[in-house]
Design a protein around this motif. Structure first.
Motif, PDB file in Angstrom:
ATOM      1  N   GLU A   1       7.848  23.596  -3.647  1.00 26.52           N
ATOM      2  CA  GLU A   1       9.024  23.703  -4.510  1.00 26.52           C
ATOM      3  C   GLU A   1       9.642  25.102  -4.436  1.00 26.52           C
ATOM      4  O   GLU A   1      10.867  25.260  -4.413  1.00 26.52           O
ATOM      5  CB  GLU A   1       8.649  23.333  -5.939  1.00 26.52           C
ATOM      6  N   GLN A   2       8.797  26.115  -4.382  1.00 21.37           N
ATOM      7  CA  GLN A   2       9.301  27.494  -4.314  1.00 21.37           C
ATOM      8  C   GLN A   2      10.083  27.741  -3.031  1.00 21.37           C
ATOM      9  O   GLN A   2      11.084  28.467  -3.022  1.00 21.37           O
ATOM     10  CB  GLN A   2       8.133  28.479  -4.414  1.00 21.37           C
ATOM     11  N   HIS A   3       9.628  27.117  -1.930  1.00 21.18           N
ATOM     12  CA  HIS A   3      10.242  27.371  -0.627  1.00 21.18           C
ATOM     13  C   HIS A   3      11.134  26.226  -0.144  1.00 21.18           C
ATOM     14  O   HIS A   3      11.518  26.187   1.030  1.00 21.18           O
ATOM     15  CB  HIS A   3       9.142  27.655   0.406  1.00 21.18           C
ATOM     16  N   ASN A   4      11.446  25.304  -1.062  1.00 20.20           N
ATOM     17  CA  ASN A   4      12.342  24.184  -0.733  1.00 20.20           C
ATOM     18  C   ASN A   4      11.869  23.380   0.475  1.00 20.20           C
ATOM     19  O   ASN A   4      12.667  23.027   1.361  1.00 20.20           O
ATOM     20  CB  ASN A   4      13.774  24.703  -0.497  1.00 20.20           C
ATOM     21  N   LEU A   5      10.576  23.098   0.505  1.00 22.31           N
ATOM     22  CA  LEU A   5      10.011  22.269   1.565  1.00 22.31           C
ATOM     23  C   LEU A   5       9.917  20.821   1.091  1.00 22.31           C
ATOM     24  O   LEU A   5       9.522  20.552  -0.039  1.00 22.31           O
ATOM     25  CB  LEU A   5       8.619  22.777   1.956  1.00 22.31           C
ATOM     26  N   ARG A   6      10.269  19.897   1.966  1.00 24.66           N
ATOM     27  CA  ARG A   6      10.219  18.478   1.635  1.00 24.66           C
ATOM     28  C   ARG A   6       8.804  17.946   1.861  1.00 24.66           C
ATOM     29  O   ARG A   6       8.274  18.061   2.959  1.00 24.66           O
ATOM     30  CB  ARG A   6      11.197  17.701   2.500  1.00 24.66           C
TER      31      ARG A   6
ATOM     32  N   LYS B   1       6.726  25.176   8.777  1.00 22.57           N
ATOM     33  CA  LYS B   1       7.057  26.260   7.846  1.00 22.57           C
ATOM     34  C   LYS B   1       5.956  26.432   6.806  1.00 22.57           C
ATOM     35  O   LYS B   1       5.602  27.557   6.432  1.00 22.57           O
ATOM     36  CB  LYS B   1       8.390  25.973   7.149  1.00 22.57           C
ATOM     37  N   LEU B   2       5.424  25.312   6.336  1.00 22.41           N
ATOM     38  CA  LEU B   2       4.362  25.354   5.325  1.00 22.41           C
ATOM     39  C   LEU B   2       3.150  26.144   5.826  1.00 22.41           C
ATOM     40  O   LEU B   2       2.600  26.982   5.103  1.00 22.41           O
ATOM     41  CB  LEU B   2       3.934  23.933   4.950  1.00 22.41           C
TER      42      LEU B   2
END
Length: 281
Positions: A28-33, A68-69
């Motif tokens: 949520e902090q890094h806008n990852l789906r 990215k994660l």
């Protein structure tokens, strides 16, 4: 095989909830789906949390967000978590990635003889772009599935085979024969992995309508149109609001049939791992 006592299973579930909470906060902090899948989806719909006898959580991300994660965890969570997959440790035979809690131990029987340092974990699935052309998609899925399962065949001494009777015996015999043939001809598992990755990443640079995890037992059941996943919907899971595919119910029905029906008591099984240590947790 030995099963969990109730106290140990609940302790494990509490630790896994903590790992999951950190994961959700990071996404949520890094806008990852991300989105919960499989038994985690059943747990949310049927129990608002863990399936009572279950001991793991399964989550997925599209490949772009997945990579990215891992970079974020390496940078921001190195003191608490470690990442394992075949890219990072060639002894790890599975196509999934694990986010593992440091100073803990969790190693299932199937991996007990391999030189792996495994902790209590969150199972993370990378969903790759797949071709919109049906013929090309089927070739991609077949290639991915074949090479990943060949690697497991060679590297896992005692793979879990979910089959009984004559079918189970034939499958186990096939595993022994297949492993022997691969070892006889010195088939390189590293080369198998490269072939698997080539197939998975065949359309990584192409904007496609579908994404898939093609390494499952059934290679076809985890292929989804992006529009069937996003925008996600939030469901309660262990007191948290967790993202799931917008078409979750239909996806689970295709995979499991009547997923809201509890299985018979004799099939509510779990297996105590070969090594389990909660460390400071």
């Amino acid at each position: 095989m030995r099963e969990y006592d109730e106290e140990t299973l609940h302790h494990l579930q509490r630790v896994e909830r903590m790992i999951f909470k950190d994961f959700i906060g990071t996404c949520e902090q890094h806008n990852l789906r991300y989105f919960g899948i499989a038994g985690t989806g059943i747990g949310a719909l049927r129990h608002k949390g863990f399936i009572p006898w279950d001991d793991d959580i399964d989550v997925a991300l599209p490949a772009e967000d997945f990579h990215k994660l891992l970079e974020i965890y390496d940078r921001e969570w190195a003191d608490k978590y470690t990442i394992i997959n075949t890219e990072r440790d060639s002894n790890y035979p599975f196509p999934t990635t694990r986010i593992m809690l440091k100073e803990t131990q969790f190693c299932e029987e199937a991996l007990a003889t391999l030189p792996l340092d495994l902790g209590i974990f969150l199972d993370v699935y990378c969903f790759d772009n797949v071709s919109d052309d049906e013929k090309a998609y089927k070739k991609q899925a077949n290639d991915t599935w074949f090479w990943s399962h060949m690697r497991i065949l060679v590297e896992v001494p005692h793979p879990v085979i979910i089959a009984d009777g004559i079918k189970g015996k034939l499958l186990r015999a096939g595993v022994v024969i297949g492993r022997s043939v691969c070892k006889l001809f010195h088939v390189s598992t590293r080369n198998m992995y490269k072939r698997e990755q080539e197939a998975r990443n065949r359309y990584a640079q192409v904007k496609t309508k579908r994404i898939a995890y093609m390494n499952d037992t059934n290679k076809w059941t985890q292929t989804y149109y992006l529009d069937d996943i996003f925008p996600v919907k939030k469901l309660e899971y262990e007191g948290m609001m967790v993202a799931f595919p917008r078409d979750l119910e239909h996806q689970l029905e295709l995979m499991y049939g009547d997923y809201m029906q509890l299985p018979p008591v004799e099939k509510r099984k779990n297996h105590y791992p070969a090594r389990l240590d909660f460390g400071p947790y």
